[in-house]
Design a protein around this motif. Structure first.
Motif, PDB file in Angstrom:
ATOM      1  N   GLU A   1      54.410  46.981  48.271  1.00  0.00           N
ATOM      2  CA  GLU A   1      53.324  47.078  47.287  1.00  0.00           C
ATOM      3  C   GLU A   1      52.449  45.832  47.368  1.00  0.00           C
ATOM      4  O   GLU A   1      52.916  44.761  47.766  1.00  0.00           O
ATOM      5  N   ALA A   2      51.191  46.002  46.938  1.00  0.00           N
ATOM      6  CA  ALA A   2      50.252  44.873  47.009  1.00  0.00           C
ATOM      7  C   ALA A   2      50.806  43.662  46.270  1.00  0.00           C
ATOM      8  O   ALA A   2      50.698  42.525  46.747  1.00  0.00           O
ATOM      9  N   GLU A   3      51.431  43.880  45.121  1.00  0.00           N
ATOM     10  CA  GLU A   3      51.913  42.732  44.321  1.00  0.00           C
ATOM     11  C   GLU A   3      52.986  41.929  45.066  1.00  0.00           C
ATOM     12  O   GLU A   3      53.180  40.743  44.782  1.00  0.00           O
TER      13      GLU A   3
ATOM     14  N   THR B   1      51.331  39.010  46.613  1.00  0.00           N
ATOM     15  CA  THR B   1      51.051  37.897  45.697  1.00  0.00           C
ATOM     16  C   THR B   1      52.298  37.043  45.546  1.00  0.00           C
ATOM     17  O   THR B   1      52.241  35.810  45.606  1.00  0.00           O
TER      18      THR B   1
ATOM     19  N   ILE C   1      48.195  50.841  51.733  1.00  0.00           N
ATOM     20  CA  ILE C   1      47.644  50.056  50.622  1.00  0.00           C
ATOM     21  C   ILE C   1      46.199  49.669  50.922  1.00  0.00           C
ATOM     22  O   ILE C   1      45.365  49.592  50.024  1.00  0.00           O
TER      23      ILE C   1
ATOM     24  N   GLN D   1      41.819  45.690  52.077  1.00  0.00           N
ATOM     25  CA  GLN D   1      41.189  44.961  50.967  1.00  0.00           C
ATOM     26  C   GLN D   1      42.188  44.607  49.863  1.00  0.00           C
ATOM     27  O   GLN D   1      42.240  43.461  49.402  1.00  0.00           O
ATOM     28  N   ARG D   2      43.000  45.561  49.463  1.00  0.00           N
ATOM     29  CA  ARG D   2      43.951  45.280  48.368  1.00  0.00           C
ATOM     30  C   ARG D   2      45.006  44.268  48.791  1.00  0.00           C
ATOM     31  O   ARG D   2      45.410  43.414  48.009  1.00  0.00           O
ATOM     32  N   ILE D   3      45.447  44.368  50.026  1.00  0.00           N
ATOM     33  CA  ILE D   3      46.441  43.390  50.500  1.00  0.00           C
ATOM     34  C   ILE D   3      45.819  41.991  50.540  1.00  0.00           C
ATOM     35  O   ILE D   3      46.418  41.013  50.083  1.00  0.00           O
ATOM     36  N   THR D   4      44.605  41.924  51.057  1.00  0.00           N
ATOM     37  CA  THR D   4      43.928  40.616  51.141  1.00  0.00           C
ATOM     38  C   THR D   4      43.756  40.018  49.747  1.00  0.00           C
ATOM     39  O   THR D   4      44.018  38.825  49.524  1.00  0.00           O
ATOM     40  N   GLU D   5      43.320  40.831  48.804  1.00  0.00           N
ATOM     41  CA  GLU D   5      43.114  40.325  47.436  1.00  0.00           C
ATOM     42  C   GLU D   5      44.429  39.861  46.820  1.00  0.00           C
ATOM     43  O   GLU D   5      44.477  38.870  46.093  1.00  0.00           O
ATOM     44  N   ALA D   6      45.515  40.599  47.133  1.00  0.00           N
ATOM     45  CA  ALA D   6      46.826  40.219  46.585  1.00  0.00           C
ATOM     46  C   ALA D   6      47.289  38.884  47.176  1.00  0.00           C
ATOM     47  O   ALA D   6      47.824  38.027  46.458  1.00  0.00           O
TER      48      ALA D   6
ATOM     49  N   HIS E   1      35.631  38.973  52.658  1.00  0.00           N
ATOM     50  CA  HIS E   1      36.347  38.191  51.643  1.00  0.00           C
ATOM     51  C   HIS E   1      36.164  36.696  51.942  1.00  0.00           C
ATOM     52  O   HIS E   1      36.356  36.274  53.078  1.00  0.00           O
TER      53      HIS E   1
END
Ligand SMILES: [Zn+2]
Length: 341
Positions: free
Chosen positions: A71-73, A76, A108, A111-116, A157
């Motif tokens: 998961e993306a989280e 993080t 996922i 983009q979402r992985i990068t942001e996480a 990004h």
């Protein structure tokens, strides 16, 4: 110099994989989250004992780790954990590779992985500066890497500085990835490739001539080709040298056989890096210590290894000036302290 000084020294790390920098307690946490029993995984003995017969054993350890990221989280969490390790070892600036196209996390999205990942590093500003490098998997279809370059170009990004080529080098030469790297360059991204680690000099030449990379990771097998060494020196191609990684994966027979210092003394733009510190059981201070023990580095050579990394970094000039000033201040203080002693 000694290990303590290498620890206190402000350091710059340009070749470290986020997935290879997950501390054991964080990995256990993630394994528990997904009901995975680490000690039942075929990659676990390799990871626990660090006995790699060759690159294939590394892949099995890598598969175990990537199987704990879903998961993306999770990204993080591992970025926060990696940041703590960088700060502990006084790494002041890091360019962190991350692999958003691994099978389990591909859905996922880049983009979402990068942001996480970016969110995980965001809390460390002032103590640690980070840029990200999205690493493509050369074992897969080059179309996947092209899609990654497109996604990075679209996303723009601010933390993502470049794109790299990783995975199994032997049997997967760089040339078919040329369109993807061309796309990345057109989007203003910097580029690098793993080359000359498990494949020979031709792999390095292709990375330079087909992908036009700004930097080469590893490059140790350039030692088989004196004319390539001359070129790397003449063009000042930055080389990320990862002694412990190469030694663990048996790319060199021992640390005393590692070419990093010989390359440096020949005038090549060498810097030291950890590659996958949690997998290989190393940190950046330890890489300096090991090279010093094997080759008796002079202070000027230690400085050159640090400053070569600053020169090769993909951050704004003002950040480089700050890093150079920090390094200069450290050596000035050390010099004053040793004269006073
Ligand atoms: Zn690597």
């Amino acid at each position: 110099m000694n290990r303590l000084l290498f620890e206190r020294m402000p350091k710059v790390e340009l070749h470290v994989h986020l997935e290879g920098a997950i501390p054991p307690d964080t990995l256990r946490l993630l394994a528990g989250k997904y009901g995975r029993r680490l000690d039942e995984d075929p990659g676990w003995p390799v990871l626990r004992d660090r006995t790699f017969r060759d690159f294939r054993d590394f892949v099995s350890a890598w598969m175990l780790i990537s199987g704990c990221l879903r998961e993306a989280e999770d990204y993080t969490l591992i970025a926060e954990a990696a940041a703590r390790e960088f700060i502990r070892s006084n790494t002041r600036y890091a360019e962190v590779l991350y692999s958003p196209t691994l099978d389990a996390v591909k859905p996922i999205g880049v983009q979402r992985i990068t942001e996480a990942v970016a969110a995980g590093f965001a809390g460390q500003r002032g103590r640690l500066e980070v840029r990200l490098v999205a690493d493509a998997v050369r074992d897969n279809d080059p179309a996947e890497t092209l899609a990654l370059a497109e996604a990075l170009a679209e996303m723009r990004h601010p933390l993502v500085a470049g794109m790299g080529l990783g995975g199994s080098e032997a049997g997967h030469p760089p040339a078919p990835f040329a369109p993807a790297f061309e796309r990345a360059r057109r989007a203003g991204l910097r580029t690098e490739a793993h080359a000359g680690e498990t494949a020979g000099p031709e792999s390095i030449r292709q990375a330079l001539d087909s992908l036009h990379v700004d930097r080469v990771s590893h490059g140790i097998r350039a030692e088989e080709d004196p004319s390539l060494l001359d070129r790397l020196g003449r063009e000042r191609i930055p080389l990320a040298m990862c002694p412990t990684s190469n030694w663990r994966l048996r790319a060199v027979p021992g640390l005393e056989a590692h070419p990093a210092v010989a390359f440096l003394r020949r005038g090549l733009a060498v810097h030291l890096a950890t590659d996958d510190p949690a997998i290989f059981g190393c940190d950046l201070a330890g890489e300096f210590t090991r090279m010093d023990e094997a080759f008796r580095l002079e202070e000027g050579e230690v400085r050159a290894l640090l400053l070569n990394a600053v020169d090769a970094a993909w951050c704004p000039d003002r950040d480089k000036a700050r890093l150079r000033a920090e390094i200069a201040a450290f050596f000035a203080e050390e010099g004053a302290a040793s004269r006073g002693a």
